[in-house]
Design a protein around this motif. Sequence first.
Motif, PDB file in Angstrom:
ATOM      1  N   HIS A  87     -23.119  14.940  57.919  1.00  0.00           N
ATOM      2  CA  HIS A  87     -24.357  15.435  57.316  1.00  0.00           C
ATOM      3  C   HIS A  87     -24.782  14.532  56.158  1.00  0.00           C
ATOM      4  O   HIS A  87     -25.294  15.007  55.149  1.00  0.00           O
ATOM      5  CB  HIS A  87     -24.199  16.883  56.849  1.00  0.00           C
ATOM      6  N   GLY A  88     -24.520  13.244  56.321  1.00  0.00           N
ATOM      7  CA  GLY A  88     -24.936  12.288  55.293  1.00  0.00           C
ATOM      8  C   GLY A  88     -23.991  12.188  54.111  1.00  0.00           C
ATOM      9  O   GLY A  88     -24.232  11.417  53.186  1.00  0.00           O
ATOM     10  N   LEU A  89     -22.912  12.963  54.123  1.00  0.00           N
ATOM     11  CA  LEU A  89     -21.986  12.974  52.988  1.00  0.00           C
ATOM     12  C   LEU A  89     -20.741  12.145  53.285  1.00  0.00           C
ATOM     13  O   LEU A  89     -20.180  12.226  54.373  1.00  0.00           O
ATOM     14  CB  LEU A  89     -21.570  14.412  52.665  1.00  0.00           C
ATOM     15  N   ALA A 116     -18.943  20.167  46.900  1.00  0.00           N
ATOM     16  CA  ALA A 116     -19.271  19.591  45.590  1.00  0.00           C
ATOM     17  C   ALA A 116     -18.641  18.205  45.452  1.00  0.00           C
ATOM     18  O   ALA A 116     -19.278  17.271  44.952  1.00  0.00           O
ATOM     19  CB  ALA A 116     -18.804  20.516  44.471  1.00  0.00           C
ATOM     20  N   THR A 117     -17.401  18.077  45.919  1.00  0.00           N
ATOM     21  CA  THR A 117     -16.725  16.783  45.843  1.00  0.00           C
ATOM     22  C   THR A 117     -17.450  15.743  46.692  1.00  0.00           C
ATOM     23  O   THR A 117     -17.665  14.607  46.259  1.00  0.00           O
ATOM     24  CB  THR A 117     -15.258  16.922  46.323  1.00  0.00           C
ATOM     25  N   LEU A 161     -20.611  15.810  47.695  1.00  0.00           N
ATOM     26  CA  LEU A 161     -21.923  15.522  47.119  1.00  0.00           C
ATOM     27  C   LEU A 161     -21.779  14.533  45.963  1.00  0.00           C
ATOM     28  O   LEU A 161     -22.519  13.562  45.852  1.00  0.00           O
ATOM     29  CB  LEU A 161     -22.586  16.812  46.615  1.00  0.00           C
ATOM     30  N   TYR A 162     -20.789  14.805  45.107  1.00  0.00           N
ATOM     31  CA  TYR A 162     -20.588  13.927  43.946  1.00  0.00           C
ATOM     32  C   TYR A 162     -20.223  12.517  44.407  1.00  0.00           C
ATOM     33  O   TYR A 162     -20.800  11.525  43.962  1.00  0.00           O
ATOM     34  CB  TYR A 162     -19.504  14.494  43.035  1.00  0.00           C
ATOM     35  N   GLU A 176     -23.179  10.633  46.050  1.00  0.00           N
ATOM     36  CA  GLU A 176     -24.219  10.195  45.122  1.00  0.00           C
ATOM     37  C   GLU A 176     -23.741   9.007  44.295  1.00  0.00           C
ATOM     38  O   GLU A 176     -24.487   8.065  44.035  1.00  0.00           O
ATOM     39  CB  GLU A 176     -24.617  11.361  44.216  1.00  0.00           C
ATOM     40  N   ARG A 201     -23.682   5.887  46.421  1.00  0.00           N
ATOM     41  CA  ARG A 201     -25.042   5.419  46.665  1.00  0.00           C
ATOM     42  C   ARG A 201     -25.604   4.743  45.413  1.00  0.00           C
ATOM     43  O   ARG A 201     -26.425   3.843  45.503  1.00  0.00           O
ATOM     44  CB  ARG A 201     -25.926   6.596  47.108  1.00  0.00           C
ATOM     45  N   ILE A 253     -13.124  11.462  40.108  1.00  0.00           N
ATOM     46  CA  ILE A 253     -12.803  12.762  40.726  1.00  0.00           C
ATOM     47  C   ILE A 253     -11.409  13.229  40.290  1.00  0.00           C
ATOM     48  O   ILE A 253     -11.222  14.390  39.908  1.00  0.00           O
ATOM     49  CB  ILE A 253     -12.917  12.674  42.261  1.00  0.00           C
ATOM     50  N   ALA A 279     -11.579  14.443  36.839  1.00  0.00           N
ATOM     51  CA  ALA A 279     -12.205  15.764  36.724  1.00  0.00           C
ATOM     52  C   ALA A 279     -11.207  16.873  37.071  1.00  0.00           C
ATOM     53  O   ALA A 279     -11.309  17.992  36.579  1.00  0.00           O
ATOM     54  CB  ALA A 279     -13.428  15.846  37.636  1.00  0.00           C
ATOM     55  N   TYR A 315     -17.672  18.132  37.931  1.00  0.00           N
ATOM     56  CA  TYR A 315     -17.932  16.693  37.931  1.00  0.00           C
ATOM     57  C   TYR A 315     -18.955  16.281  36.876  1.00  0.00           C
ATOM     58  O   TYR A 315     -19.390  15.129  36.840  1.00  0.00           O
ATOM     59  CB  TYR A 315     -18.340  16.236  39.338  1.00  0.00           C
ATOM     60  N   GLU A 337     -30.631  14.134  55.747  1.00  0.00           N
ATOM     61  CA  GLU A 337     -30.102  13.246  56.775  1.00  0.00           C
ATOM     62  C   GLU A 337     -31.199  12.777  57.723  1.00  0.00           C
ATOM     63  O   GLU A 337     -31.232  11.619  58.129  1.00  0.00           O
ATOM     64  CB  GLU A 337     -28.992  13.966  57.552  1.00  0.00           C
TER      65      GLU A 337
END
Lengths: 313, 313
Positions: A40-42, A95-96, A98-99, A102, A105, A117, A120, B81, B102
Motif C-alpha cells: 500500500h505504498g508503505l 505508524a512505524t 508511515l514514519y 516518509e 522519501r 525508530i 524512539a 516518532y 498509492e
Amino acid sequence: VIAALAGGVGAARLLRGLVRAVPPGDVVAIVNTGDDDIFHGLSVSPDLDTVTYTLAGAVNLETGWGLAGDTFRGNEALRRYGVPTWFRLGDLDLATHLYRTERLRAGATLSEVTREITGAWGLETRLLPMSDDPVRTIIEVAGGDGEGPQALRMQEWFVGRRCEPPVLDVRFDGAAGAAAAPEVLDVIAGADVVVICPSNPIISIGPILAVPGIRAAVARRRDRVVAISPIIAGAPVKGPADRLMGPLGYEVSCVGIARAYADLCATLVIDELDRSRAAEVERGGLRAVVAPTLMTDAGAAEQLARIALAAVG
Amino acid sequence: VIAALAGGVGAARLLRGLVRAVPPGDVVAIVNTGDDDIFHGLSVSPDLDTVTYTLAGAVNLETGWGLAGDTFRGNEALRRYGVPTWFRLGDLDLATHLYRTERLRAGATLSEVTREITGAWGLETRLLPMSDDPVRTIIEVAGGDGEGPQALRMQEWFVGRRCEPPVLDVRFDGAAGAAAAPEVLDVIAGADVVVICPSNPIISIGPILAVPGIRAAVARRRDRVVAISPIIAGAPVKGPADRLMGPLGYEVSCVGIARAYADLCATLVIDELDRSRAAEVERGGLRAVVAPTLMTDAGAAEQLARIALAAVG
C-alpha cells in the motif's frame, strides 16, 4: 562489542537474551532487509521491526512479530478497495511504516531511519540494516500445470502463498550492486564475537552474506564467529527453513547448517536433541557445542546467549 | 442532472437530502480540493471523503466527518516518532488515504481515484474533484509579536491552530494554473439546476470558483443557479465562515452571502430566522426564498433540497 547477524523472530529471541547477558549497548545487530517490501505504498522492514519490537518488550509474544495488543482495522478496511490484504499490517504497526516511508522519501537512509525508530523505542542496542540499498529476496517456485517457474517476493511466498509453492531456487535481487550499510563491515571486523543468530540460513542470513564484502568480513573472523543452529531434530523451530534448505541441497539438520556455515564460523551451537550428530558437525571442521537451544522465555534465551559467547571464549 | 458545488460537512448534509429528492444518479457534486493536504506522506482529501462517507451512510454523524465507529490508534502511535499528529486520521479512514495515495503515485488522476473510491462505497452519485491539479488554500494570518504575517495551509489553520490566528487574507495556490477536472465545465453547462451548497463561501466554494473557467461557467447559468446560505442569523451553522468573511470584507449574514454570489446565482435560499433580511438580499439582484435551512436530519435535508430545486422551477 558483540555483532549479531540477525533475521526475524529467531534472531529477536536470541537478542533478547543477549542483551541480558551483556550490556545492551555492547550489542550491534546487523539485520536482514531482503524481506523488505512495499505494501500500500508503505516501506515495510519486517525483520528490523521484529527485532526492534522484541528488544523494546513490545512484540506480540504469541506470533513473535507485530505489536502486542495491535488491531487490524485499517488493514481490513482496505479490502473495500479491492487491494490485496494478505500482508496484515496492524493499526499501531502502521505508524512505524508511515514514519519510515516518509523519512525515506525525504531522503533519509534506512540506517538513519532505523536509528530514529530504535531511538524512539528507547533501545540501547544498535540495529544496522545490512544495506541501505534495496535487496529483494526472490523465491523461484514451480508454476502450475503447463506454466513455467514463477518468481515471488519473499513475503508473497511466505505470507501470501503460505510457503506452499515448491521452491526451485532463491536469489537476492540487487545484492550484487548493494553496499554494506555504514559501520557494518567495521563492526564485524572489530567485534569481540560475531554471533550468527538462529535464523533461516537461506533467506534470513543468506541475504546478509550476499551483500558484497560481508561474507568475506565474517569469514576473516571465523575463529570468533559462533552460530546457533535454527534446526532442532531435523525441523526448524519456526518458519520455512525446511522448505528452502532441501531444494537448495542442504540437509535439514544441524549438520546441514554446519555445512552452510563451514567457511564462516568455527563454532556451532546445536540442540541437546542433536547430540548424536555432534561428531558429524565436527568432521565438517566446526566445533559443536551442545546446549538447550529452545528459547522458551527470556531466561532461556539469556542462558543460550551466555553459552554461545562462552564457546568462543 | 443537478450539479452541486460542494465543500465538506454542510454540503454533504445537503447532498444527502438531494439524493432523496431526485435519483442519486442524477446528481453530480463538484467538490472542493483546496483543503487537500499531505499527512505522513498520505494524500488526504477531506471534502471528497466527507461527501463520500456521508452519501454512503458511513459518516460519523456526531462530528460530520470521518467514519462512524472509527478509532485513532495508528494516529496516537505516531506520537512516539515525534511527528505532528494534530490532524487526526482514523484507523478505518487510513485505508482510504493509503489507497488514494498509492493510486495517485501510480499515475491515476484524482478524478479517477475518486471514481474508484465512490464506486467502492457503492455511490450512484458522481463526485468530481474541482481539478486534478493541486490547488492549496492558504490562510494568511497575523504573526506573533514583532513577526510578519504567516501563511498557513487550510488544515493547519483550521485544525492545527483551531482558527485562532486572525485572518488577513486567503489565497489559492496553484489555482491560476489549474484546469477544471474532466466533465466539470460540461456538467455545469448542461445541468438542469446548479446548486451552490451551504458551504463556506471563502474556503469551500471559493477554491472551486478560483479554478479557471468554473466561475464563468456558473455565471453563464445564473438563472438556473440556486445557493443556500450557510449563514443563519449572522452565524455559520458549522465551521469558521465568520472568521473569514469579516476580514475579507463580507458581512457575516445571508446578505453577505448574497453579495458574494450576486454574479453567480439568481436565487438564494435563506433561513426563516433571516426573513427580515429578504428585501436586502433582493435589492442585491437575487431572489430570496425563505425556508427552514437547518438540516437536523436527512428528512430536513431532503425538504431543503426540494425547496431549492423548486425555487429554480
